[in-house]
Design a protein around this motif. Structure first.
Motif, PDB file in Angstrom:
ATOM      1  N   VAL A  78      -5.664  -6.889 -15.580  1.00  0.00           N
ATOM      2  CA  VAL A  78      -5.372  -6.632 -16.988  1.00  0.00           C
ATOM      3  C   VAL A  78      -5.435  -5.146 -17.281  1.00  0.00           C
ATOM      4  CG1 VAL A  78      -6.168  -6.966 -19.349  1.00  0.00           C
ATOM      5  CG2 VAL A  78      -6.148  -8.891 -17.758  1.00  0.00           C
ATOM      6  N   VAL A  79      -6.459  -4.471 -16.740  1.00  0.00           N
ATOM      7  CA  VAL A  79      -6.601  -3.033 -16.962  1.00  0.00           C
ATOM      8  C   VAL A  79      -5.420  -2.277 -16.364  1.00  0.00           C
ATOM      9  CG1 VAL A  79      -7.957  -0.996 -16.392  1.00  0.00           C
ATOM     10  CG2 VAL A  79      -9.108  -3.089 -17.109  1.00  0.00           C
ATOM     11  N   ASP A  80      -5.096  -2.576 -15.110  1.00  0.00           N
ATOM     12  CA  ASP A  80      -4.042  -1.850 -14.411  1.00  0.00           C
ATOM     13  C   ASP A  80      -2.679  -2.030 -15.069  1.00  0.00           C
ATOM     14  OD1 ASP A  80      -5.908  -0.989 -12.668  1.00  0.00           O
ATOM     15  OD2 ASP A  80      -5.345  -2.297 -11.010  1.00  0.00           O
ATOM     16  N   TYR A  81      -2.398  -3.251 -15.544  1.00  0.00           N
ATOM     17  CA  TYR A  81      -1.062  -3.510 -16.052  1.00  0.00           C
ATOM     18  C   TYR A  81      -0.953  -3.313 -17.559  1.00  0.00           C
ATOM     19  CZ  TYR A  81       0.607  -4.853 -11.542  1.00  0.00           C
ATOM     20  OH  TYR A  81       1.007  -4.807 -10.244  1.00  0.00           O
ATOM     21  N   ASN A  82      -2.025  -2.886 -18.190  1.00  0.00           N
ATOM     22  CA  ASN A  82      -1.950  -2.463 -19.586  1.00  0.00           C
ATOM     23  C   ASN A  82      -1.841  -0.953 -19.696  1.00  0.00           C
ATOM     24  OD1 ASN A  82      -1.966  -4.949 -20.747  1.00  0.00           O
ATOM     25  ND2 ASN A  82      -4.161  -5.001 -21.137  1.00  0.00           N
ATOM     26  N   ASP A  83      -1.938  -0.261 -18.573  1.00  0.00           N
ATOM     27  CA  ASP A  83      -1.848   1.194 -18.542  1.00  0.00           C
ATOM     28  C   ASP A  83      -0.721   1.565 -17.584  1.00  0.00           C
ATOM     29  OD1 ASP A  83      -2.275   3.868 -18.747  1.00  0.00           O
ATOM     30  OD2 ASP A  83      -4.049   3.906 -17.453  1.00  0.00           O
ATOM     31  N   THR A  84       0.514   1.419 -18.059  1.00  0.00           N
ATOM     32  CA  THR A  84       1.665   1.529 -17.170  1.00  0.00           C
ATOM     33  C   THR A  84       2.675   2.545 -17.676  1.00  0.00           C
ATOM     34  OG1 THR A  84       2.603  -0.339 -18.368  1.00  0.00           O
ATOM     35  CG2 THR A  84       1.492  -0.818 -16.282  1.00  0.00           C
ATOM     36  N   GLY A  85       2.181   3.600 -18.284  1.00  0.00           N
ATOM     37  CA  GLY A  85       3.084   4.584 -18.878  1.00  0.00           C
ATOM     38  C   GLY A  85       4.022   5.218 -17.888  1.00  0.00           C
ATOM     39  N   SER A  86       3.610   5.348 -16.634  1.00  0.00           N
ATOM     40  CA  SER A  86       4.444   6.024 -15.652  1.00  0.00           C
ATOM     41  C   SER A  86       5.381   5.067 -14.927  1.00  0.00           C
ATOM     42  CB  SER A  86       3.548   6.737 -14.622  1.00  0.00           C
ATOM     43  OG  SER A  86       2.738   5.801 -13.941  1.00  0.00           O
ATOM     44  N   GLN A  87       5.242   3.768 -15.147  1.00  0.00           N
ATOM     45  CA  GLN A  87       6.081   2.807 -14.463  1.00  0.00           C
ATOM     46  C   GLN A  87       7.431   2.707 -15.153  1.00  0.00           C
ATOM     47  OE1 GLN A  87       4.231  -0.945 -13.904  1.00  0.00           O
ATOM     48  NE2 GLN A  87       2.405  -0.132 -12.946  1.00  0.00           N
ATOM     49  N   GLU A  88       8.496   2.585 -14.361  1.00  0.00           N
ATOM     50  CA  GLU A  88       9.830   2.482 -14.923  1.00  0.00           C
ATOM     51  C   GLU A  88      10.041   1.135 -15.605  1.00  0.00           C
ATOM     52  OE1 GLU A  88      12.700   3.324 -11.989  1.00  0.00           O
ATOM     53  OE2 GLU A  88      12.061   5.400 -11.682  1.00  0.00           O
ATOM     54  N   GLN A  89       9.506   0.084 -15.021  1.00  0.00           N
ATOM     55  CA  GLN A  89       9.692  -1.243 -15.568  1.00  0.00           C
ATOM     56  C   GLN A  89       8.338  -1.934 -15.694  1.00  0.00           C
ATOM     57  OE1 GLN A  89      12.170  -3.941 -13.296  1.00  0.00           O
ATOM     58  NE2 GLN A  89      13.067  -4.770 -15.163  1.00  0.00           N
ATOM     59  N   VAL A  90       7.939  -2.228 -16.907  1.00  0.00           N
ATOM     60  CA  VAL A  90       6.638  -2.824 -17.169  1.00  0.00           C
ATOM     61  C   VAL A  90       6.770  -4.337 -17.203  1.00  0.00           C
ATOM     62  CG1 VAL A  90       4.737  -2.958 -18.821  1.00  0.00           C
ATOM     63  CG2 VAL A  90       5.932  -0.797 -18.461  1.00  0.00           C
ATOM     64  N   PHE A  91       5.843  -5.031 -16.601  1.00  0.00           N
ATOM     65  CA  PHE A  91       5.774  -6.487 -16.674  1.00  0.00           C
ATOM     66  C   PHE A  91       5.421  -6.862 -18.110  1.00  0.00           C
ATOM     67  CE2 PHE A  91       3.283 -10.452 -15.167  1.00  0.00           C
ATOM     68  CZ  PHE A  91       4.404 -11.257 -15.330  1.00  0.00           C
ATOM     69  N   LYS A  92       6.330  -7.538 -18.798  1.00  0.00           N
ATOM     70  CA  LYS A  92       6.147  -7.777 -20.225  1.00  0.00           C
ATOM     71  C   LYS A  92       6.525  -9.192 -20.611  1.00  0.00           C
ATOM     72  CE  LYS A  92       6.958  -5.546 -24.685  1.00  0.00           C
ATOM     73  NZ  LYS A  92       7.573  -4.378 -25.368  1.00  0.00           N
ATOM     74  N   LEU A  93       5.755  -9.772 -21.533  1.00  0.00           N
ATOM     75  CA  LEU A  93       5.989 -11.112 -22.065  1.00  0.00           C
ATOM     76  C   LEU A  93       6.405 -10.991 -23.524  1.00  0.00           C
ATOM     77  CD1 LEU A  93       5.766 -14.230 -21.732  1.00  0.00           C
ATOM     78  CD2 LEU A  93       3.360 -14.001 -22.411  1.00  0.00           C
ATOM     79  N   THR A  94       7.527 -11.604 -23.893  1.00  0.00           N
ATOM     80  CA  THR A  94       8.028 -11.517 -25.256  1.00  0.00           C
ATOM     81  C   THR A  94       8.500 -12.888 -25.726  1.00  0.00           C
ATOM     82  OG1 THR A  94      10.318 -11.033 -24.618  1.00  0.00           O
ATOM     83  CG2 THR A  94       8.821  -9.160 -24.840  1.00  0.00           C
ATOM     84  N   SER A  95       8.870 -12.966 -26.981  1.00  0.00           N
ATOM     85  CA  SER A  95       9.425 -14.195 -27.555  1.00  0.00           C
ATOM     86  C   SER A  95      10.359 -13.830 -28.692  1.00  0.00           C
ATOM     87  CB  SER A  95       8.317 -15.113 -28.076  1.00  0.00           C
ATOM     88  OG  SER A  95       8.869 -16.220 -28.779  1.00  0.00           O
ATOM     89  N   SER A  96      11.463 -14.544 -28.781  1.00  0.00           N
ATOM     90  CA  SER A  96      12.401 -14.317 -29.880  1.00  0.00           C
ATOM     91  C   SER A  96      11.858 -14.850 -31.200  1.00  0.00           C
ATOM     92  CB  SER A  96      13.741 -14.991 -29.559  1.00  0.00           C
ATOM     93  OG  SER A  96      13.564 -16.391 -29.362  1.00  0.00           O
ATOM     94  N   GLU A  97      10.791 -15.666 -31.135  1.00  0.00           N
ATOM     95  CA  GLU A  97      10.245 -16.299 -32.335  1.00  0.00           C
ATOM     96  C   GLU A  97       8.851 -15.799 -32.699  1.00  0.00           C
ATOM     97  OE1 GLU A  97      11.680 -18.541 -34.364  1.00  0.00           O
ATOM     98  OE2 GLU A  97      13.570 -18.521 -33.243  1.00  0.00           O
ATOM     99  N   LEU A  98       8.215 -15.056 -31.803  1.00  0.00           N
ATOM    100  CA  LEU A  98       6.855 -14.574 -32.051  1.00  0.00           C
ATOM    101  C   LEU A  98       6.835 -13.053 -32.037  1.00  0.00           C
ATOM    102  CD1 LEU A  98       4.825 -16.918 -29.647  1.00  0.00           C
ATOM    103  CD2 LEU A  98       5.401 -17.324 -32.056  1.00  0.00           C
TER     104      LEU A  98
END
Length: 225
Positions: A7-27
């Protein structure tokens, strides 16, 4: 990588080109969950799982796992233990998301969803159960885990079994959180009552003296009359 470090490593990803992200069209992140995804419902729509999308899945991912939980149960001012609403295991990393009202019951053998195992929530039933907070404004957190292997935890998958099995296999973590509170309490089943219990009127929540501790997990106990 353990869960906390992931959680720590993947919440601090400013230098990464593509961040692992979860989204929703309704939320909307931090927004209010629409009623059709809750136990209150909206018209004829009730307890539907929301559509989810994700991108930036880490290289080497063999499966994804999803957990939705309420960290504020039963009362945001005095939370006891997170309450599990949804568990999905062995989601193929080739998928880009899940449709609204998803269920493995509708997935045939040749379906792209056929590998997914639907775990048990804290109502002791498989599948999704929407928010039904007994009191206050509760957060609802969706957490998607990218794993370097498939997960084998038997026929009755639970969040606890999943968390144990994932240790050392997490490549990334993506999170989405929203909130929900009842606009008004009406006669009906309170949250956190097991299936088969009589209806109750809100507000209010189960007597916390009837919550026995079981390891790191707390389960409500309801004595049938």
């Amino acid at each position: 990588m353990n869960i906390a470090q992931a959680v720590v490593d993947y919440n601090d990803t400013g230098s990464q080109e593509q961040v692992f992200k979860l989204t929703s069209s309704e939320l909307s992140p931090g927004g209010r969950m629409p009623r059709k995804y809750t136990a209150d419902g909206q018209g004829k729509k009730k307890d539907l799982s929301p559509p989810l999308e994700w991108y930036g899945v880490p290289e080497g991912t063999k499966s994804l796992a999803l957990v939705m939980e309420d960290p504020d149960a039963p009362d945001p001012n005095d939370p006891i233990v997170p309450w599990t609403h949804w568990v999905l295991v062995n989601i193929p990393p080739t998928l880009k998301g899940l449709p609204e009202n998803f269920s493995t019951k509708d997935a045939g053998e040749d379906s792209e969803y056929s590998m997914i195992k639907e775990g048990y929530n804290d109502w002791k039933v498989p599948g999704y159960r929407g928010p039904n907070p007994p009191v206050g404004d509760h957060r609802y957190e969706f957490t998607l885990y990218a794993l370097d292997d498939l997960i084998n935890i038997g026929n009755k998958a639970t969040k606890e079994k999943l968390l144990e099995a994932m240790e050392g296999h997490i490549l990334g973590v993506a999170e989405l959180a929203c909130h929900y509170s009842k606009e008004k309490f009406t006669t009906g089943r309170d949250s956190y009552m097991p299936v088969g219990a009589p209806d109750h009127s809100g507000p209010g929540f189960p007597d916390v003296t009837k919550f026995p501790r079981r390891g790191n997990k707390t389960h409500p106990v309801y004595k049938m009359p």
